[in-house]
Design an enzyme around this catalytic site. Structure first.
Site, PDB file in Angstrom:
ATOM      1  CB  SER A 318      -0.954  -0.043   1.203  1.00  0.00           C
ATOM      2  OG  SER A 318      -1.945   0.947   1.115  1.00  0.00           O
ATOM      3  CG  ASP A 381      -5.785  -2.714  -4.461  1.00  0.00           C
ATOM      4  OD1 ASP A 381      -6.566  -1.856  -3.997  1.00  0.00           O
ATOM      5  OD2 ASP A 381      -4.645  -2.909  -4.018  1.00  0.00           O
ATOM      6  CG  HIS A 437      -5.340  -2.219  -0.515  1.00  0.00           C
ATOM      7  ND1 HIS A 437      -4.419  -2.011  -1.527  1.00  0.00           N
ATOM      8  CD2 HIS A 437      -4.883  -1.509   0.551  1.00  0.00           C
ATOM      9  CE1 HIS A 437      -3.471  -1.197  -1.088  1.00  0.00           C
ATOM     10  NE2 HIS A 437      -3.714  -0.890   0.165  1.00  0.00           N
TER      11      HIS A 437
END
Length: 534
Positions: A318, A381, A437
């Site tokens: 991320s 995602d 995610h």
């Protein structure tokens, strides 16, 4: 409340040896998909044919091949459906033939991973999962609880980090913790305690720098590895909306770069370079901490013997993936990946669900510096599609040339390994964007990365190492109901409360001197000619 073990306690092998993990329940380890109808020529056999020895042998052989999913037609085309056990056996054989100690430069991206992704090279798969688990360790160690006075810090001491997470066989030792000032305008990324007396009001723990030990370096990796792991975001995706979403020259934040056209997203740059001199944990920027520690470790292990090699591997999920790319670029731009003799130390970035970081010129500069990047993404995602939702590497070249000077024109770097959670029979359909995610879900998908038949026709999802699928639900609700794995099952024992010598429940003192900045950081920053507090 009983102590809930970390996810790695469920794995009985070292994190670097995924092929030896015990297989999951057989009802799930072998997943049989419907196959295309096979047309097989048939004929009636006379009693004489049936009784002849050659006919019996032929019939038994044909039945054996049919049980294995092989027909004369398929055999002629060189195609075969393989069971999960076939896949594991094949991967183990391939891994033994191409041990990491002999192939690590290719696994680190020396040739941009050419020929290693389709089909997935078993050594590469193992390494992607291993470094992904090092990034996951940042989440498992982080204190997210606002009711804790240590919210925003690591729950474990640096010297006990891997042991506390059940990763004692990792073969790495944490050399330094990383911190960043939480004064950056990313309110949905940082975690803060609601109490007035806290460990730090203006800092968050961001990850760590680790180095492989002697035995692992010599017998498993084939080199001494300096690994940097950045913390990202588990479920909160709101931080994307917090981004200023405009590009800024890296030189404006005092990163040495010969080209002012090299730009990155301003929020990432500020998070990496800002500091708070009033805070003992954030008085040095994350950048200063990284550069000083990498410099120290390179000097420590440089040319420890004539045949020794070094590598620098940076990983993150991320937003941590963005910091991984930015810090790897900085290390190479500062020339810290060169030994005293001038030998180049390879720098590799492995990110998971990471966003775009900079513009086209930033990508080109990364390539000029020789930094290798692999981005593992879930195609569903949203984070890897941001920022630069419209002006990005997918836009027509002519449009990108016109728009390249705009502050919203982004470009991904490196190679992409695309996964799709809809291909896993373990995962349920979900409208929760955070599931797509989720890092544990990506590691699950990596373990079952599509295994192609010969000629690239068809695909199957097989858990090649038997990695426990229950890890997916550790901090999510993504597994199918019939698997009977409770969602969000990972919990801290008693929320960190312990009984003292008087029998009273208290929050134990957590931060130790070894978790603070090293006394020699001033020395290394001075040699790097970086500004720092006295």
């Amino acid at each position: 409340m009983a102590t809930i073990p970390s996810h790695n306690h469920l794995l009985t092998t070292n994190s670097g040896h995924h092929h030896s993990s015990p297989p999951v329940n057989s009802s799930f380890s072998k997943i049989n998909f419907p196959v295309k109808p096979r047309v097989t020529a048939t004929r009636a056999l006379s009693r004489t044919d049936e009784s002849s020895l050659s006919a019996v042998i032929s019939r038994l052989e044909r039945e054996r091949r049919e049980r294995q999913g092989l027909t004369d037609e398929a055999e002629g085309l060189g195609e075969r459906w393989m069971t999960a056990e076939d896949i594991r056996r094949r991967d183990k054989t391939s891994e033994e033939k191409g041990k990491l100690i002999d192939t690590w430069r290719k696994i680190q991206g020396e040739d941009d991973w050419a020929g290693l992704m389709e089909p997935m090279d078993p050594v590469l798969r193992s390494e992607l999962i291993r470094y992904g688990e090092m990034a996951q360790a940042c989440y498992d160690a982080f204190d997210f609880d606002p009711a804790s006075k240590y919210c925003g810090s690591s729950r474990f001491s640096r010297l006990e980090f891997f042991d506390s997470l059940g990763m004692s066989g990792s073969g790495y030792e944490v050399a330094r913790y990383l911190y960043a000032t939480s004064n950056i305008n990313l309110p949905n990324f940082f975690s803060k305690s609601r109490w007035s007396k806290v460990w730090s009001k203006n800092a968050n723990w961001m990850g760590y720098v680790a180095v492989s030990d002697d035995e692992t370096s010599r017998n498993r990796l084939g080199r001494r590895d300096i690994a940097i792991a950045w913390r990202g975001t588990v479920t909160k995706l709101e931080w994307i909306a917090d981004l200023k979403d405009y590009l800024k020259p890296v030189s404006e934040n005092k990163i040495r770069c010969p080209d002012p056209a090299v730009k990155v997203e301003s929020g990432f740059l500020d998070l990496y370079t800002d500091k708070d001199t009033s805070c003992k944990f954030a008085k040095f920027s994350a950048r200063e901490q990284i550069l000083a520690e990498v410099k120290r470790l390179v000097e420590t292990y440089d040319d420890e013997d004539e045949d020794s090699d070094l590598s620098i591997t940076v990983t993150g999920h991320s937003l941590g993936g963005a910091l991984a790319i930015l810090s790897a670029y900085d290390i190479a731009e500062m020339g810290l990946n060169r030994s005293k003799s001038g030998k180049v130390i390879p720098v590799t970035v492995l990110t998971y669900g990471g966003p775009r970081v900079g513009n086209v010129r930033f990508k080109e500069r990364m390539e000029e510096l020789g930094v290798k990047v692999m981005r593992v993404v879930n195609v569903h995602d949203m984070v890897p599609k941001s920022p630069g939702l419209f002006l990005n590497e997918s836009a027509p070249h002519a449009l990108m040339k016109i728009a390249e000077g705009l502050p919203w024109c982004y470009c991904h770097v490196g190679e992409e390994l695309a996964l799709d959670h809809q291909n896993s029979p373990f995962l349920k359909p979900s409208v929760d964007l955070s599931n797509a995610h989720n890092l544990e879900a990506m590691l699950h998908l990596l373990d079952g990365f599509f295994l192609y038949r010969y000629h690239g026709k068809g695909e199957r999802f097989v858990l090649s190492s038997g990695r426990d699928h229950a890890l997916v639900n550790k901090a999510s609700d993504f597994l199918k109901e019939h698997l009977q794995i409770p969602p969000f099952w990972r919990q801290d024992a008693n929320k960190g409360m312990v009984r003292n010598s008087e029998g009273r429940w208290i929050q134990a003192e957590r931060l130790r001197s070894e978790d603070h900045h090293s006394p020699d950081i001033h020395h290394h920053l001075s040699q790097l000619r970086l500004d720092h507090p006295s």
